[in-house]
Design a protein around this motif. Structure first.
Motif, mmCIF file in Angstrom:
data_model
loop_
_atom_site.group_PDB
_atom_site.id
_atom_site.type_symbol
_atom_site.label_atom_id
_atom_site.label_comp_id
_atom_site.label_asym_id
_atom_site.label_seq_id
_atom_site.Cartn_x
_atom_site.Cartn_y
_atom_site.Cartn_z
ATOM 1 N N GLY A 21 6.746 -0.442 -7.944
ATOM 2 C CA GLY A 21 6.375 0.383 -6.792
ATOM 3 C C GLY A 21 6.244 1.852 -7.153
ATOM 4 N N GLU A 22 7.194 2.347 -7.948
ATOM 5 C CA GLU A 22 7.143 3.749 -8.369
ATOM 6 C C GLU A 22 5.914 4.014 -9.236
ATOM 7 O OE1 GLU A 22 10.832 4.520 -10.353
ATOM 8 O OE2 GLU A 22 12.019 4.058 -8.569
ATOM 9 N N VAL A 23 5.643 3.106 -10.163
ATOM 10 C CA VAL A 23 4.527 3.303 -11.077
ATOM 11 C C VAL A 23 3.197 3.135 -10.350
ATOM 12 C CG1 VAL A 23 3.443 2.462 -13.199
ATOM 13 C CG2 VAL A 23 5.915 2.657 -13.070
ATOM 14 N N ARG A 24 3.152 2.264 -9.333
ATOM 15 C CA ARG A 24 1.926 2.130 -8.516
ATOM 16 C C ARG A 24 1.579 3.467 -7.864
ATOM 17 N NH1 ARG A 24 3.555 -3.017 -7.140
ATOM 18 N NH2 ARG A 24 2.048 -4.513 -7.879
ATOM 19 N N GLU A 25 2.597 4.124 -7.303
ATOM 20 C CA GLU A 25 2.374 5.421 -6.666
ATOM 21 C C GLU A 25 1.873 6.441 -7.694
ATOM 22 O OE1 GLU A 25 5.957 6.591 -4.702
ATOM 23 O OE2 GLU A 25 5.916 4.880 -3.326
ATOM 24 N N GLN A 26 2.464 6.413 -8.875
ATOM 25 C CA GLN A 26 2.055 7.331 -9.936
ATOM 26 C C GLN A 26 0.616 7.048 -10.361
ATOM 27 O OE1 GLN A 26 4.527 7.049 -13.399
ATOM 28 N NE2 GLN A 26 3.339 8.534 -14.557
ATOM 29 N N MET A 30 -3.368 9.285 -10.380
ATOM 30 C CA MET A 30 -4.003 9.600 -11.656
ATOM 31 C C MET A 30 -5.516 9.428 -11.573
ATOM 32 S SD MET A 30 -1.446 7.663 -14.274
ATOM 33 C CE MET A 30 -2.150 8.349 -15.756
ATOM 34 N N ALA A 31 -6.194 10.169 -12.416
ATOM 35 C CA ALA A 31 -7.645 9.994 -12.540
ATOM 36 C C ALA A 31 -7.904 8.707 -13.318
ATOM 37 C CB ALA A 31 -8.241 11.186 -13.281
ATOM 38 N N PRO A 32 -8.987 8.018 -12.985
ATOM 39 C CA PRO A 32 -9.311 6.798 -13.738
ATOM 40 C C PRO A 32 -9.457 7.098 -15.231
ATOM 41 C CG PRO A 32 -10.694 6.975 -11.796
ATOM 42 C CD PRO A 32 -9.942 8.266 -11.913
ATOM 43 N N GLY A 33 -8.939 6.181 -16.027
ATOM 44 C CA GLY A 33 -9.015 6.368 -17.473
ATOM 45 C C GLY A 33 -8.046 5.439 -18.176
ATOM 46 N N GLU A 35 -5.078 5.916 -19.508
ATOM 47 C CA GLU A 35 -3.662 6.010 -19.126
ATOM 48 C C GLU A 35 -3.392 5.242 -17.840
ATOM 49 O OE1 GLU A 35 -2.621 10.115 -18.941
ATOM 50 O OE2 GLU A 35 -2.745 10.382 -21.121
ATOM 51 N N GLN A 36 -4.285 5.383 -16.870
ATOM 52 C CA GLN A 36 -4.131 4.644 -15.614
ATOM 53 C C GLN A 36 -4.265 3.146 -15.874
ATOM 54 O OE1 GLN A 36 -7.255 4.711 -12.655
ATOM 55 N NE2 GLN A 36 -5.743 4.955 -11.010
ATOM 56 N N ASP A 37 -5.218 2.759 -16.713
ATOM 57 C CA ASP A 37 -5.407 1.342 -17.042
ATOM 58 C C ASP A 37 -4.150 0.749 -17.674
ATOM 59 O OD1 ASP A 37 -7.985 1.477 -16.051
ATOM 60 O OD2 ASP A 37 -8.915 1.672 -18.041
ATOM 61 N N ALA A 38 -3.503 1.507 -18.550
ATOM 62 C CA ALA A 38 -2.284 1.032 -19.203
ATOM 63 C C ALA A 38 -1.171 0.825 -18.178
ATOM 64 C CB ALA A 38 -1.843 2.015 -20.279
ATOM 65 N N LEU A 39 -1.048 1.761 -17.238
ATOM 66 C CA LEU A 39 -0.024 1.608 -16.193
ATOM 67 C C LEU A 39 -0.319 0.395 -15.308
ATOM 68 C CD1 LEU A 39 0.759 5.232 -14.939
ATOM 69 C CD2 LEU A 39 2.168 3.732 -16.346
#
Length: 65
Positions: A21-26, A30-33, A35-39
């Motif tokens: 849940g915390e990481v979803r909010e983070q 984030m801008a698409p890219g 780093e977001q894909d990895a999360l």
């Protein structure tokens, strides 16, 4: 015997759910890219682990015949 100071031990599923849940909010901020894909991939893995744990521990699960 040592006292536990009233702290409640969280299960793995509870910790995974809270973390996801915390990481979803983070990830949402984030801008698409990459780093977001990895999360998002890590969140999907946590969700799959939670579903698998719940399935394994469900009372409706039947042994193979």
């Amino acid at each position: 015997m040592a006292k536990r100071h009233g702290l409640k031990q969280l299960t793995l599923v509870d910790r995974l759910t809270a973390w996801a849940g915390e990481v979803r909010e983070q990830a949402a901020t984030m801008a698409p890219g990459p780093e977001q894909d990895a999360l998002l991939k890590k969140i999907a893995q946590a969700d799959q682990a939670t579903e698998l744990y719940n399935w394994i521990n469900s009372p409706e699960r039947q042994p193979p015949k």
